[in-house]
Each structure stands twice: as structure tokens, then as C-alpha cells.
Motif scaffolding. Structure first.
Motif, mmCIF file in Angstrom:
data_model
loop_
_atom_site.group_PDB
_atom_site.id
_atom_site.type_symbol
_atom_site.label_atom_id
_atom_site.label_comp_id
_atom_site.label_asym_id
_atom_site.label_seq_id
_atom_site.Cartn_x
_atom_site.Cartn_y
_atom_site.Cartn_z
ATOM 1 N N HIS A 25 0.795 -4.656 8.859
ATOM 2 C CA HIS A 25 1.752 -3.555 8.993
ATOM 3 C C HIS A 25 3.007 -4.041 9.718
ATOM 4 C CE1 HIS A 25 -1.864 -1.032 8.306
ATOM 5 N NE2 HIS A 25 -2.437 -1.874 9.139
ATOM 6 N N VAL A 51 0.854 -1.196 0.000
ATOM 7 C CA VAL A 51 0.000 0.000 0.000
ATOM 8 C C VAL A 51 0.889 1.245 0.000
ATOM 9 C CG1 VAL A 51 -1.768 1.292 1.257
ATOM 10 C CG2 VAL A 51 -1.885 -1.190 1.132
ATOM 11 N N THR A 52 1.776 1.329 0.976
ATOM 12 C CA THR A 52 2.758 2.414 1.004
ATOM 13 C C THR A 52 3.725 2.216 2.162
ATOM 14 O OG1 THR A 52 3.019 4.819 0.753
ATOM 15 C CG2 THR A 52 1.516 4.078 2.477
ATOM 16 N N HIS A 104 3.095 -0.874 4.942
ATOM 17 C CA HIS A 104 1.686 -1.261 4.949
ATOM 18 C C HIS A 104 1.409 -2.178 3.753
ATOM 19 C CE1 HIS A 104 1.090 2.165 7.732
ATOM 20 N NE2 HIS A 104 1.828 2.852 6.886
#
Lengths: 358, 131
Positions: B57, B31-32, B48
Motif C-alpha cells: 500500500h 486492487v483499488t 493498494h
């Protein structure tokens, strides 16, 4: 064969915002694309050190003009989670109503720009004419056309009257008929198909590995949409993600076209079931801890990470916007494409650069 | 749930790449990467991941002068988040597939003027005392 580097952007007729691509070309074919960003970087995330938790709602709205209220909704949800606040039932519906209105006007804006990118000026005008009605609805219900400022931590600060609801439902009927009239032209026209079918192909596997989101991901056949997480009132509304398996520019435009009609359906459900309650709860104290939140913007999944320290200022607010996630997939779509198709392929991810750079 | 309190698994910098590879093999999407300043000498990176709308996470704490392994050769899409971390927090990555040399968001001229513009040590003053 010798290679040539051709600059694409930051100023280009199809680009509403500045992004620069260095295109490494062999004859007319793209071999590699290297992005250059930074033309509109504003450092908005850093404002958490100078603006308090409530003021930041208005800052995050300005990350992106097109999906302003969805930014605010995502930020507010993260703060509400940290502060253990339960948003009133009516506010949950109103947030979804304004979000879906934003989705429609964003997709219409893009459909118009996309038609313009391959020279279909009359189609561009048709979509933008339809979009004006939604801008009018925004103005009448929120007091502004673009930056709505309807969300606050704890709920919303505007309401819809019975007259608003009747008017919006009537406009949705008109809009649906107009869109059905445009379906054949948008999805089956010879010119449109020639410029979009088979261009910028991204497989579902590539899309997932490269982190694609939104219509870019669903246009490659992957049924993933943050609205499946049933946030706010979506848990009480019927919704299934729209997918098209082809993975090309045509598939991505079809997803967006169909999503405008899907948003009409969600809006009708929300407007006819709008419950009675307060608009916001009273907020006391300051957020402490870390929370993450995801919502579906018109361009795809948006991600917020917020970290509160118990003061009225946050330690950190990290925003991952959809275009930030869709740039790497774009770099994978371009190699092998003809130079003339680069504008159409670039526009097919619906790039929002002010979002990307914040 | 689209919103939740962050529960991140602590990992060491040496485990960043193996964790990313394991996530890729298991079909997760990156995700990032978020960066947070812990104190004057340390930052924290939070990775993430997502699979079918389920997130996981991982966090690692590093010295701000340390170099950490890049995951951009595993997840190509990490290159933007890693270059952003380099620009704004001066986090250094080893093995970045495309290193913008601190010019992803910053102008070339800004490099000599500003270093890590987002490196802000969190305040611990109580509410209402800051302006």
C-alpha cells in the motif's frame, strides 16, 4: 468503414441490473465499448457517518443481495482486527458454511441466467430448481433467504442444530448427483459450446494487468483466489483454486460450474468438523486505526478498507467489489466481438451492478 | 492473512506514476484506490497493489484543490477508481484515459447541485456524544 454507436442496456433481457454500454460498431463487429454507470448508486459507504459500527453490518449486507453474508463477514473481520477480537472457533466455521452456501446459490443463479442468455431455457430452469434448495437451507438456518444477517462483530448470531447438519449433508448428496447429471449438457453441449467457446477471450496476462478477479481471472488460467489466504476456518479445510486456461466465456462458466462442486466439498468438511464453542465474544470499546480485509465472493475478491477514530462511528469504509474490478476486463473482451455475442460476453463476468455502485 | 492493519508507505504526488510503473513492471495488480478525508483542506489517496495475494500500500496526502497525476495510462483499470474519486470527493486527475466529467455515478443534473457528496470531515467527538 463508417461506425455506428449502438446502446446496450441499461434495460436488456439478459441484464438483471442496469448497466449501459455504448457500443461503437463497424458493421456487426464491436470496435469499442464505453460503460455508463450510476443507475443504482446509493451512497452506502457514506452511511458510516450516520450508522454506528454495529449497525453498519446490516448496511454492508445490503450492498449486494446475492452475497450479503460475505460482505458482512469481510466488514466484521476488518473491525475485529482493529478491536483485537478473536472470533470463537465455531463461529469461524459457521461463517464459512454460510459463505459457501451463498457461493453455490450465486453460481446457480448465474449458470441459469447464462443459459437463458443464449436461449437454453430448460437448462435455466434446471439450475434455478436446484438453487431453490439452497434458498430453503438459508431460510431454515438463518431465518431469511437472501439477507441472512448472521454475522455480527465478534462472531455470529445463529447456530446450526444437529438436524440442520444432517439435512444439509443429505441435500448436498442430492445436489452433487444432479450437477453431475448436468455436466455434459453444461460443458459439452453443441449449442452451449457454439455460443461460448472462443467468445470474449481474455489472456491471463491481460486479466492480471486489467485487475480481473474471481472466475474471470481463474477462467484465464490464473490460480488466484482470496480463499488461499485461509481466512476463518479455511485454514483447517482442504481447498485449491479451480482454473481453466482458455480465457473465454466457456472457461468462465466451467470455473463457476466446478466451483459449486468444490463448495460442496468445503461444506462437507466444515459441517462434519464443526467444533463446539461460543458463537460470539463480548465486544467492548470502539475501533481505532486502519485495516484492510479481503475475502472471496462468488464473483471474486472483495476488498474492504475501514478507518476507525475511536468513536462508535467510522471515518471511512471503502468497499471494492468484484464487479468493479471486472468491468475494465469486460471492456477489453468486447472489441472484435459480434453484436450477437455481446449479451453472452457481458454476462460472463457475472455483473452485479448494485455491488459495483453501492 | 486476509486481514491486516494498514501499513502504507508514504509517497509524494510526483511519485504516484513512477510507483505505479514500478509495480506494473514487477507484476503487481492494482486492487483499488481508496480516498479518505483528512481535514477540511486535505484528502489522502491510498493505492493498494497485490501480487500473488501479497498486498502493498502507498499513501499520498494532497490538498483537495490540487490536481494529481492519473495512473490510468499505466493501469487501465484505475480509470473507474479515479473517476469515482472525482465524482464523490472532487479529486482531480491529470491524464485520465477516460474522463466521465463527474458522471460515473452522479447524474448530469446533480453536478450543479452537489459537489463532492462524500467529502465529510471526520468528527473527533468522543464515543456516545454523536447522534
Amino acid at each position: 468503414m463508417a461506425t455506428t454507436v449502438i446502446p446496450f442496456g441499461p434495460q436488456h433481457p439478459v441484464l438483471p441490473e442496469p448497466i449501459h454500454l455504448k457500443l461503437v460498431m463497424e458493421d456487426e463487429k464491436v470496435v469499442e465499448a464505453v460503460p455508463a454507470l450510476g443507475y443504482v448508486h446509493r451512497g452506502l459507504e457514506m452511511l458510516v457517518t450516520k450508522r454506528d459500527v454495529n449497525q453498519m453490518v446490516y448496511v454492508v449486507e445490503r450492498v449486494c443481495g446475492i452475497c450479503s453474508c460475505i460482505h458482512a463477514m469481510c466488514y466484521c473481520q476488518a473491525i475485529e482486527k482493529l478491536m483485537n477480537l478473536e472470533v470463537p472457533h465455531r463461529a469461524k466455521y459457521l461463517r464459512i458454511i454460510w459463505s459457501e452456501l451463498h457461493r453455490i446459490h450465486s453460481h446457480l443463479l448465474w449458470l441459469g441466467l447464462f443459459a437463458d442468455s443464449f436461449g437454453f431455457e430448460s437448462l435455466f430452469m434446471q439450475f434455478w430448481k436446484l438453487r431453490e434448495k439452497f434458498m430453503d437451507i438459508n431460510e431454515a438456518t438463518a431465518g431469511n433467504r437472501v439477507i441472512l444477517s448472521v454475522n455480527v462483530v465478534g462472531g455470529v448470531r445463529r447456530d446450526l442444530t444437529e438436524d440442520h447438519i444432517k439435512w444439509i449433508l443429505k441435500e448436498l448428496d442430492v445436489f452433487e448427483k444432479e450437477m453431475q447429471r448436468l455436466t455434459k449438457t453444461t460443458l459439452d453441449d453443441y449449442t452451449v459450446k457454439t455460443r461460448t467457446v472462443g467468445k470474449g477471450v481474455l489472456t491471463g496476462e491481460q486479466a492480471l494487468q486489467l485487475g480481473a478477479v474471481g472466475p474471470t481471472l481463474r477462467g484465464s488460467g490464473v490460480a488466484q483466489d482470496a480463499r488461499q489466504l485461509r481466512y476463518e476456518a479455511l485454514g483447517e479445510l482442504n481447498f485449491e483454486p479451480i482454473t481453466v486456461p482458455d480465457g473465454d466465456c466457456w472457461a468462465r462458466s466451467k470455473v463457476r460450474f466446478l466451483e459449486t462442486l468444490q463448495a460442496v466439498d468445503i461444506l462437507r468438511q466444515a459441517l462434519t468438523r464443526l467444533p463446539d464453542s461460543e458463537l460470539a465474544v463480548k465486544v467492548q470499546g470502539n475501533p481505532k486505526g486502519e485495516a484492510v480485509c479481503r475475502v472471496e465472493q462468488p464473483r471474486g475478491e472483495m476488498f474492504y478498507y475501514v478507518c476507525g477514530n475511536g468513536t462508535k462511528f467510522l471515518d471511512r469504509c471503502r468497499i471494492r467489489t468484484p464487479t468493479f474490478a471486472n468491468v475494465p476486463p469486460l471492456l477489453a473482451m468486447l472489441p472484435g466481438a459480434e453484436l450477437a455475442d455481446v449479451p453472452v460476453i457481458t454476462l460472463s463476468i457475472d455483473p452485479c451492478i448494485s455491488c459495483t455502485e453501492r | 492473512m486476509n486481514v491486516h492493519i494498514l501499513e502504507a508507505t508514504p509517497i509524494t504526488p510526483e511519485e504516484i506514476r513512477s510507483t505505479a510503473q514500478a509495480k506494473l513492471d514487477a507484476g503487481f495488480r492494482l486492487v483499488t484506490i481508496s480516498v479518505r478525508v483528512v481535514d477540511e483542506g486535505n484528502v489522502e489517496l491510498i493505492y493498494h497493489y497485490d501480487k500473488k495475494n501479497e498486498m502493498s500500500h502507498f499513501r499520498t496526502k494532497i490538498s483537495k484543490d490540487a490536481e494529481i497525476p492519473s495512473i490510468s495510462s499505466i493501469y487501465f483499470c484505475a480509470l473507474l477508481a479515479e473517476n469515482e474519486a472525482r465524482d464523490l470527493f472532487d479529486v482531480r486527475f491529470d491524464g485520465l484515459v477516460l474522463d466521465f466529467q463527474r458522471t460515473l455515478f452522479l447524474a448530469e443534473e446533480a453536478k450543479s447541485i452537489v459537489n463532492a457528496p462524500f467529502f465529510h470531515v471526520p468528527s473527533t467527538k468522543p464515543a456516545g456524544k454523536r447522534t
